[in-house]
Design an enzyme around this catalytic site. Structure first.
Site, PDB file in Angstrom:
ATOM      1  N   ARG A 197     -25.588  -1.665   6.977  1.00 52.44           N
ATOM      2  CA  ARG A 197     -25.250  -3.045   6.654  1.00 52.44           C
ATOM      3  C   ARG A 197     -25.575  -3.990   7.811  1.00 52.44           C
ATOM      4  NH1 ARG A 197     -19.734  -3.534   3.548  1.00 52.44           N
ATOM      5  NH2 ARG A 197     -21.060  -4.370   1.923  1.00 52.44           N
ATOM      6  N   LYS A 200       0.849  -1.180   0.000  1.00 53.68           N
ATOM      7  CA  LYS A 200       0.000   0.000   0.000  1.00 53.68           C
ATOM      8  C   LYS A 200       0.893   1.241   0.000  1.00 53.68           C
ATOM      9  CE  LYS A 200      -4.104   1.920   2.231  1.00 53.68           C
ATOM     10  NZ  LYS A 200      -5.142   1.724   3.282  1.00 53.68           N
ATOM     11  N   GLU A 205     -19.599  -5.471   9.714  1.00 57.29           N
ATOM     12  CA  GLU A 205     -20.547  -4.653  10.479  1.00 57.29           C
ATOM     13  C   GLU A 205     -21.652  -5.490  11.115  1.00 57.29           C
ATOM     14  OE1 GLU A 205     -18.767  -2.117   7.187  1.00 57.29           O
ATOM     15  OE2 GLU A 205     -19.722  -4.088   7.284  1.00 57.29           O
TER      16      GLU A 205
END
Length: 680
Positions: free
Chosen positions: A436, A319, A408
């Protein structure tokens, strides 16, 4: 090597930085600063669509990767936006568009944080610096923006489900097209991804899933799945792909280069082909491979896309690849703001101004303060430790901090389970992500009236991230659930005390607060407990004998706007002597202060306006309407006019928060105009 017509000129950064004798693997550049001036990118400038890549040599594709990375660096400096994830998939994006016949072949991105390079290569190069601005490109792939954006994304873990749907529909129609889904190791922790993989095997679908494994979501990846990927990395072996598309277990040639990324020190045994989760589920697995090695990506992906059935190609990337500060701090460089106009401009002395706290910082302060007093407090986040302001709490109370990764639904039910054992869980979650976990909120928490508090961040309009991240539905979906309490603070101080109030309440509660900084209100100590369902009259403007009396009922962030709009009305030549205004901080969406509503109507209020940074349909204003029309005795007699002011029935496009508010008529001027229309 003979130079092709596409080769960069000698003055380009890539060509000037290397000698022709340097191996291709050394062509990748690393930068330490973000360029302010548009860099020279002659090879990239020749690419107007993915079709232009087809004639490039492998060496040219590597040079293109360097130019594209530098261009993304430059553009992010101009516009701000998601950063580290985009730098990590430069080579993968090039390889996919080189190998696939897009847009006929389908590339499905997960989340979309990493789609900037994709936008550049699909005809949007010159618009990239406008990304996230009101009239510019969206922050995420969006079907309306380009035929190359096959599926709109903003939330995680959706790509395999969407890609599977595409594959099955194509098969049904007899169309032989490749579907490639790119999903990160963080997004793969979402249960929806595993549901889709399970079904892909059941359907024997032709689907290529590319797992972009960088040991990160926004924060570092955690949990059993991350541990499993670490095992695959650190074994020193890989499942390579033969020319016939068959799996071959062999030693990985680049193991030494990735020793620094070891997450587990124990020695690994030589794995078998079956020793990975994907193979066990029923996918054909290949990997792990170096996701920054373009020749290797081209070889592996060109063979993998010919394999029938569900296939997973596991690549590892860095990343922030190519930008040294982002490689060292991938969390801090997940997203950046645009560069200041001119770092060299002369600095003028300014009076010291105490900066306003972000609401996430207010929550973090409350969390630490309360945890020091109450050892029953536990805190849960679905992979948003930094964004939710929980870093200090996690440092001080590591045994009471639970990051469940991007899950979630699990976060909500986990809190419910905790609450059955006599502790007090707090779920810190963005409004858009709580959507969600809605079934879990109803079935696993509220239905059982468990003692769980939800700290709902990023409520309301969120600016440049656009409609996918806007938290504008929570009043609607929360207030219809029995046993729920919903608080909406007007500023930082009230947020702190409402958090304390809801924490001390025994039952299901939610405190809903916005993104960004507050009004500058000072947090008072000690923490208070407000009366549940009690509103506050902020001000009364005008005289009692005015023929028109307006009650302006404001929720949360709109209290300050309501006060300013009321002051404008009080000074308006047309209304200054004819209107009295009550500005009310409602503070609670559920329960409403019905006693105050009755009092205002009985005292002769002629007009009522509700004001909220939320959808009008089903929002807090609707709650006021429902009470007045169905239960208020005074309303049946006096019948004041009612106006609901909020977000209209449409998705609000990206732009700054100020631009979005103005677009919805929720800035001070917009509210003033709507109130003026009501009173006229």
């Amino acid at each position: 090597m003979q130079q092709s017509p596409h080769s960069p000129q000698s003055q380009s950064l890539s060509a000037s930085a290397v000698d022709s004798a340097v191996p291709l693997s050394k062509l990748q550049q690393t930068y330490a600063v973000i360029p302010r001036e548009r860099p020279q990118t002659p090879l990239l400038d020749s690419v107007d669509s993915p079709a232009d890549l087809k004639t490039f040599s492998s060496a040219e594709l590597m040079t293109l990767a360097d130019e594209l990375r530098l261009f993304v660096l430059y553009s992010a400096g101009q516009s701000g936006g998601h950063f580290g994830a985009n730098l990590g998939v430069i080579e993968l994006t090039i390889a996919l568009h080189y190998l696939l016949d897009t847009p006929q072949d389908q590339i499905v991105w997960d989340v979309g944080h990493q789609a900037y390079a994709h936008k550049v290569l699909t005809g949007r190069r010159d618009q990239l610096s406008t990304i996230r601005s009101k009239t510019g490109l969206t922050a995420f792939p969006e079907r309306a923006e380009s035929v190359y954006d096959t599926f709109g994304v903003g939330h995680s873990s959706t790509s395999i489900s969407a890609g599977l749907g595409m594959s099955l529909a194509l098969r049904y129609q007899g169309r032989a097209q490749t579907v490639a889904c790119i999903i990160g190791d963080g997004a793969m922790t979402g249960g929806m991804a595993f549901e889709a993989m399970n079904d892909a095997v059941q359907q024997d679908a032709d689907l290529m899933v590319i797992l972009n494994d960088n040991d990160m979501s926004i924060s570092c990846s955690i949990g059993g799945f991350s541990r499993h990927l670490a095992m695959l990395w650190e074994s020193g072996y890989q499942v390579d792909i033969s020319d016939a598309g068959e799996p071959i277990l062999c030693q990985r040639p680049d193991m030494q280069a990735f020793d620094r990324r070891k997450r587990h020190k124990e020695q690994r045994d030589v794995p078998q082909l079956e020793d990975n989760l994907f193979k066990a589920i029923g996918f054909t697995y290949f990997g792990p491979f170096d996701g920054h090695n373009i020749p290797e990506l081209l070889r592996v992906l060109s063979l993998a896309k010919q394999v029938k059935g569900p296939v997973l190609v596991h690549i590892y990337t860095t990343k922030g690849k190519g930008f040294a500060p982002a490689e060292l701090d991938p969390v801090g460089y997940h997203a950046i703001s645009s560069l200041p106009a001119d770092d060299n401009a002369p600095k003028t002395e300014k009076a010291a101004i105490k900066p306003s706290l972000k609401y996430s910082q207010v929550f973090g302060q409350f969390l630490c303060d309360k945890a020091a007093q109450d050892n029953k407090l536990l805190a849960i986040t679905p992979a948003m430790e930094e964004g939710s302001g929980m870093i200090e709490f996690a440092r001080q109370f590591p045994e009471r901090f639970f990051d469940v990764a991007i899950a979630e639904q699990h976060a909500v039910t986990l809190a419910g389970g905790m609450a059955t054992q006599g502790v007090k869980p707090i779920v810190a979650i963005y409004s858009t992500f709580l959507q969600r976990g809605y079934d879990q909120l109803i079935h696993d928490v509220a239905l059982q009236n468990l003692d769980v508090m939800f700290a709902i961040d990023r409520a309301g309009l969120v600016g440049e991230d656009g409609a996918t991240h806007a938290g504008v539905f929570d009043f609607s979906f929360l207030r219809c659930v029995p046993n729920m309490l919903i608080a909406a603070p007007k500023d930082e101080n009230e947020c702190y005390h409402l958090l304390n109030t809801c924490y001390e309440y025994q039952g299901c509660t939610a405190v809903r607060y916005p993104r960004g900084v507050g009004t500058g209100a000072t947090i008072t100590q000690p923490a208070q407990i407000y009366n549940i369902g009690e509103a506050v009259i902020e001000s009364v403007l005008g005289t009692d004998d005015a023929p028109k009396k307006l009650a302006l009922l404001a929720f949360g962030t709109m209290v300050k706007t309501a006060q300013k709009a009321a002051e404008m009305i009080a000074k308006s030549p047309l209304l200054v002597s004819s209107c009295q205004l009550h500005v009310v901080n409602m503070r609670w969406v559920k329960p409403l202060d019905t006693n105050l509503l009755e009092t205002l109507v009985e005292q002769g209020v002629t007009h009522i306006a509700t004001l909220e940074e939320h959808m009008i349909m089903g929002g807090a204003g609707s709650a006021v309407n429902e009470y007045l029309l169905n239960e208020s005795a005074a309303f049946k007699i006096h019948r004041p006019a009612i106006c609901n002011i909020g977000i209209p029935d449409r998705f609000v496009a990206h732009g700054s928060q100020a631009e979005q508010l103005a677009d919805c008529g929720l800035d001070v001027e917009g509210v003033f105009n709507q109130l003026q229309d009501l009173l006229s």
